[in-house]
Structures are given as structure tokens and as C-alpha cells.
Scaffold this active site. Structure first.
Site, PDB file in Angstrom:
ATOM      1  N   ARG A   1      -5.282  -9.398   7.399  1.00  6.18           N
ATOM      2  CA  ARG A   1      -4.571  -8.640   6.362  1.00  6.18           C
ATOM      3  C   ARG A   1      -4.141  -9.606   5.264  1.00  6.18           C
ATOM      4  O   ARG A   1      -2.966  -9.966   5.135  1.00  6.18           O
ATOM      5  CB  ARG A   1      -3.361  -7.930   6.964  1.00  6.18           C
ATOM      6  CG  ARG A   1      -3.658  -7.087   8.186  1.00  6.18           C
ATOM      7  CD  ARG A   1      -4.437  -5.843   7.860  1.00  6.18           C
ATOM      8  NE  ARG A   1      -3.580  -4.838   7.258  1.00  6.18           N
ATOM      9  CZ  ARG A   1      -3.997  -3.614   6.956  1.00  6.18           C
ATOM     10  NH1 ARG A   1      -5.235  -3.261   7.174  1.00  6.18           N
ATOM     11  NH2 ARG A   1      -3.171  -2.742   6.404  1.00  6.18           N
TER      12      ARG A   1
ATOM     13  N   GLN B   1      -8.526  -7.425   0.746  1.00  8.13           N
ATOM     14  CA  GLN B   1      -8.155  -6.086   0.309  1.00  8.13           C
ATOM     15  C   GLN B   1      -9.354  -5.248  -0.125  1.00  8.13           C
ATOM     16  O   GLN B   1      -9.405  -4.044   0.144  1.00  8.13           O
ATOM     17  CB  GLN B   1      -7.130  -6.159  -0.820  1.00  8.13           C
ATOM     18  CG  GLN B   1      -5.743  -6.577  -0.352  1.00  8.13           C
ATOM     19  CD  GLN B   1      -4.744  -6.647  -1.483  1.00  8.13           C
ATOM     20  OE1 GLN B   1      -5.093  -6.519  -2.659  1.00  8.13           O
ATOM     21  NE2 GLN B   1      -3.486  -6.868  -1.147  1.00  8.13           N
TER      22      GLN B   1
ATOM     23  N   ASP C   1     -10.892  -3.726   2.967  1.00 11.15           N
ATOM     24  CA  ASP C   1      -9.941  -3.158   3.917  1.00 11.15           C
ATOM     25  C   ASP C   1     -10.254  -1.688   4.203  1.00 11.15           C
ATOM     26  O   ASP C   1      -9.722  -0.777   3.563  1.00 11.15           O
ATOM     27  CB  ASP C   1      -8.527  -3.317   3.361  1.00 11.15           C
ATOM     28  CG  ASP C   1      -7.451  -2.922   4.355  1.00 11.15           C
ATOM     29  OD1 ASP C   1      -7.801  -2.404   5.441  1.00 11.15           O
ATOM     30  OD2 ASP C   1      -6.257  -3.126   4.062  1.00 11.15           O
TER      31      ASP C   1
ATOM     32  N   SER D   1      -7.185   0.642   5.199  1.00 12.37           N
ATOM     33  CA  SER D   1      -6.357   1.150   4.104  1.00 12.37           C
ATOM     34  C   SER D   1      -7.076   2.228   3.299  1.00 12.37           C
ATOM     35  O   SER D   1      -6.483   3.259   2.962  1.00 12.37           O
ATOM     36  CB  SER D   1      -5.934  -0.001   3.179  1.00 12.37           C
ATOM     37  OG  SER D   1      -5.039  -0.871   3.838  1.00 12.37           O
TER      38      SER D   1
ATOM     39  N   TYR E   1       1.951  -4.892  10.872  1.00 12.05           N
ATOM     40  CA  TYR E   1       2.090  -3.697  11.690  1.00 12.05           C
ATOM     41  C   TYR E   1       3.432  -3.718  12.418  1.00 12.05           C
ATOM     42  O   TYR E   1       4.063  -4.759  12.576  1.00 12.05           O
ATOM     43  CB  TYR E   1       0.960  -3.606  12.726  1.00 12.05           C
ATOM     44  CG  TYR E   1      -0.416  -3.473  12.131  1.00 12.05           C
ATOM     45  CD1 TYR E   1      -0.839  -2.257  11.618  1.00 12.05           C
ATOM     46  CD2 TYR E   1      -1.284  -4.556  12.093  1.00 12.05           C
ATOM     47  CE1 TYR E   1      -2.112  -2.119  11.077  1.00 12.05           C
ATOM     48  CE2 TYR E   1      -2.554  -4.432  11.541  1.00 12.05           C
ATOM     49  CZ  TYR E   1      -2.969  -3.212  11.047  1.00 12.05           C
ATOM     50  OH  TYR E   1      -4.214  -3.088  10.505  1.00 12.05           O
TER      51      TYR E   1
END
Length: 372
Positions: free
Chosen positions: A120, A125, A128, A131, A225
Site C-alpha cells: 500500500r 496506487q 491498486d 481500491s 487496515y
């Protein structure tokens, strides 16, 4: 070198692992693309759209014969036999829930990448998948819950009187939860939410929601998380949730922990305390359920409360979710090939290493070292 995009075989899966846009990008990397006929039908992507972008069509055997195979979900049992030595497999392989397949990838000599395992980090990103898919899932969850609710969401002032706004409670303020909050606010509901991660309060309030609950010390893991709560923390959280649920009209639960069964948050006793006509939608139904009695893909009434067990919500928005997922995959595949379009796996790249399950006949991911 060829990229293969088979049609997804699992039930209720309508997404596809490529889009016409990513086909063009693969071609720009010097890669040929082979798409199984009908692979994009569920995502409103016709075969012609892929061929116009430069892909060739084939049957299932042709798509699986490529050097790199892209999947949405892990292969089905009938597809495992199509894997061959030296092949690269990339997708959401759900390794924690399918450890036997991790060993099978190694036995077949496949280099398997599970994108749920990506670190993460800021650099990750664009790849990802969790997400991009959770964002759409949160939206769809709230839309489904609102559709099942028999009253209106916003306040309405009319000559005949005023209709009060619905009260919405979102449990879990990760990507899915935040999108659910934003969707409910856009529809005019009064929104509250809870989460145990320190960043949650500010994120909830930034979207116009009100934070409910408490945040235990050290509640978030290094990956962002929520960690499992202690028995004492669980009891306190349960007390606060139970009290708040009594006045809510719509509840959406999103709490999940990678590699673990979803935490039970809403008990049958809590549901019994809710008003008749309320709706509870459990986004974690497929991973064990946050709500007692919820079942994936099923709806049932309990004392006047409608309980909905969600199943594969991103697939129900397949045209949008496929486009986002395909871009995530393409960004990752770009790390695996050279400028000349040849396979060039950099074992020192933290993203490549983080997502790699198996390589050269071995299980290489540390989280599955006990199977090696």
C-alpha cells in the site's frame, strides 16, 4: 510476446481483464493481445471493440496459450489444467482463501502475481485493484440499500407536510465505506459512520458524515487496515454500535480484514432492536459476514428488517469496473516487460516482489512460506 485475456468462468462474474484502451497500450509496449471471443460481453464490450483496438480473437485455448494471462478472478478448476511452465498469470487470485491453488501454480511452473498483495504505497496506487473495485462496490452497495428502503432519503418539505430525512449508518470507513457515505450524502440522508482506524474520523467528517464510536490505540496496521480488536475492545465497540443501530433506517457494513474471516459486528439481537422497514446491507457477506444471518446473494426479512447479503458488487457495474481494473492490470504488466516487449521480471522491484506468489516452481511470497 502475447497477452491472453480469457473469458471469466466463475458464476456471477461479468468483468473482463482488458479494455480496448489497454489493448492499444499493450500494442504500444510491443505486445500482441489475444482475447477470447465473448470475453467482454458482460461488460458491454463487443468483440469488435477489441479487434478495432488491435487484438485478435480466439477460443479459450488460444487465449490461455499466451505468455502472460490476465484474469479478474482466480482460475476455475477446469482452467488450472491450461496453465503451463514459464507462463505468467496476473489477477486477483484470492490466495488466502485458495491456498491449494498457490501450491498448484508452483507445481505448474507458473509465475503468479496476485494484485491484492501489492504494497500500500504511493507508487502502487495506479495498480491498486482493491481500491478501484471497492470504490465502485461502495457506491453500488448504497444504491442497492436505498432501492430496498421503502421510504425517501432526503428531507422533503411539501404543502402536505415535511418528510424527515433517512438516517444512514456505515460501518467501516475504508474505500468502500467512504464511497457509501458520499453516495448517501448526495442523496440527502443524515449519515453517521464508524471505524477503528485513527484516520477514519477525519475522513468521515470530510464527507459530511458524523463519526460514531471510539478508536482504540494502535488500531491500524502498517498497511492501513484495521487490526483485529481485543475482546474488551470488541465489547465496547459492540455496545456503541448496538445503541446507535436502534434509530437507523439504513445500515451498510463494509468491515473486512485481508486473509481473515470478516468480523461479526451486527448480531441478531441488534437487528431485532431496529425499526420495522429498516435495511441492513452486508458487503462482507462473501467473506463470512459482518451481519449475523446474512447470506451472499440473498435477501431475507427478520422482524420487519430487510437483510441483504451482497455478492460481487463490482461485477454488477461491469462496464465501469472492468475499465478501471484493466488499467490497474496494464500499469502492473508494464513493470514486467522491457522496452523491446520481452519478459523482464525485476525481482528487486518492491511492487513485483510484493505481488509475486510463485516463481520458477517455488512459492516465494513470505505470507505463504509455510506451504513452500
Amino acid at each position: 510476446m502475447r497477452i491472453g485475456i480469457p473469458k471469466e468462468s466463475r458464476e456471477h462474474e461479468l468483468r473482463v481483464a482488458a479494455s480496448p484502451d489497454t489493448i492499444k497500450r499493450y500494442k504500444g509496449l510491443g505486445l500482441d493481445c489475444v482475447v477470447e471471443e465473448g470475453a467482454g460481453t458482460g461488460a458491454a464490450l463487443a468483440d469488435e471493440a477489441f479487434t478495432k483496438a488491435g487484438a485478435s480473437l480466439a477460443d479459450a485455448a488460444g487465449a490461455w496459450d499466451a505468455e502472460i494471462v490476465l484474469k479478474v478472478q482466480r482460475p476455475g478448476e477446469d482452467e488450472m489444467g491450461r496453465l503451463r511452465q514459464g507462463q505468467v498469470l496476473v489477477g486477483m487470485l484470492d490466495p488466502y482463501m485458495s491456498r491449494e491453488q498457490v501450491a498448484a501454480y508452483a507445481s505448474a511452473g507458473v509465475t503468479a502475481f496476485s494484485l491484492e498483495l501489492l504494497p500500500r504505497t504511493t507508487r502502487a496506487q495506479a495498480m491498486d485493484v482493491l481500491s478501484s473495485q471497492a470504490n465502485l462496490a461502495g457506491y453500488k452497495a448504497m444504491v442497492d440499500a436505498m432501492a430496498a428502503y421503502s421510504r425517501v432519503l432526503p428531507m422533503m418539505m411539501t404543502a402536505a407536510g415535511t418528510v424527515t430525512p433517512a438516517k444512514v449508518f456505515v460501518i467501516g470507513a475504508g474505500v468502500a465505506g467512504l464511497q457509501a457515505i458520499a453516495t448517501a450524502k448526495r442523496m440527502g440522508a443524515v449519515v453517521t459512520a464508524t471505524d477503528v482506524r485513527p484516520a477514519a474520523r477525519e475522513e468521515i467528517e470530510s464527507l459530511g458524515g458524523k463519526f460514531v464510536g471510539f478508536i482504540p490505540e494502535g488500531a491500524a496496521t502498517a498497511g492501513g487496515y484495521a487490526r483485529p480488536l481485543t475482546p474488551e475492545e470488541q465489547a465496547e465497540q459492540a455496545r456503541l454500535v448496538a445503541e446507535h443501530l436502534k434509530g437507523q433506517d439504513i445500515v451498510v457494513t463494509t468491515a473486512q480484514i485481508p486473509g481473515r474471516k470478516a468480523p461479526r459486528i451486527v448480531t441478531a439481537q441488534m437487528v431485532a432492536s431496529m425499526k420495522a422497514g429498516s435495511v441492513v446491507l452486508d458487503m462482507a457477506a462473501e467473506s463470512g459476514g459482518n451481519v449475523e444471518g446474512s447470506e451472499p446473494g440473498a435477501e431475507r426479512m427478520e422482524g420487519g428488517v430487510r437483510i441483504i447479503g451482497a455478492r460481487n458488487l463490482p461485477a454488477r457495474l461491469a462496464p465501469a469496473s472492468s475499465v478501471l481494473y484493466a488499467r490497474n492490470l496494464q500499469n502492473f504488466v508494464a513493470l514486467l516487460v522491457s522496452k523491446e516487449g520481452a519478459l523482464a521480471i525485476d525481482m528487486d522491484d518492491d511492487l513485483v516482489k510484493g505481488a509475486m506468489l510463485t516463481h520458477e516452481g517455488r512459492i516465494v511470497h513470505p505470507n505463504f512460506a509455510d506451504q513452500a
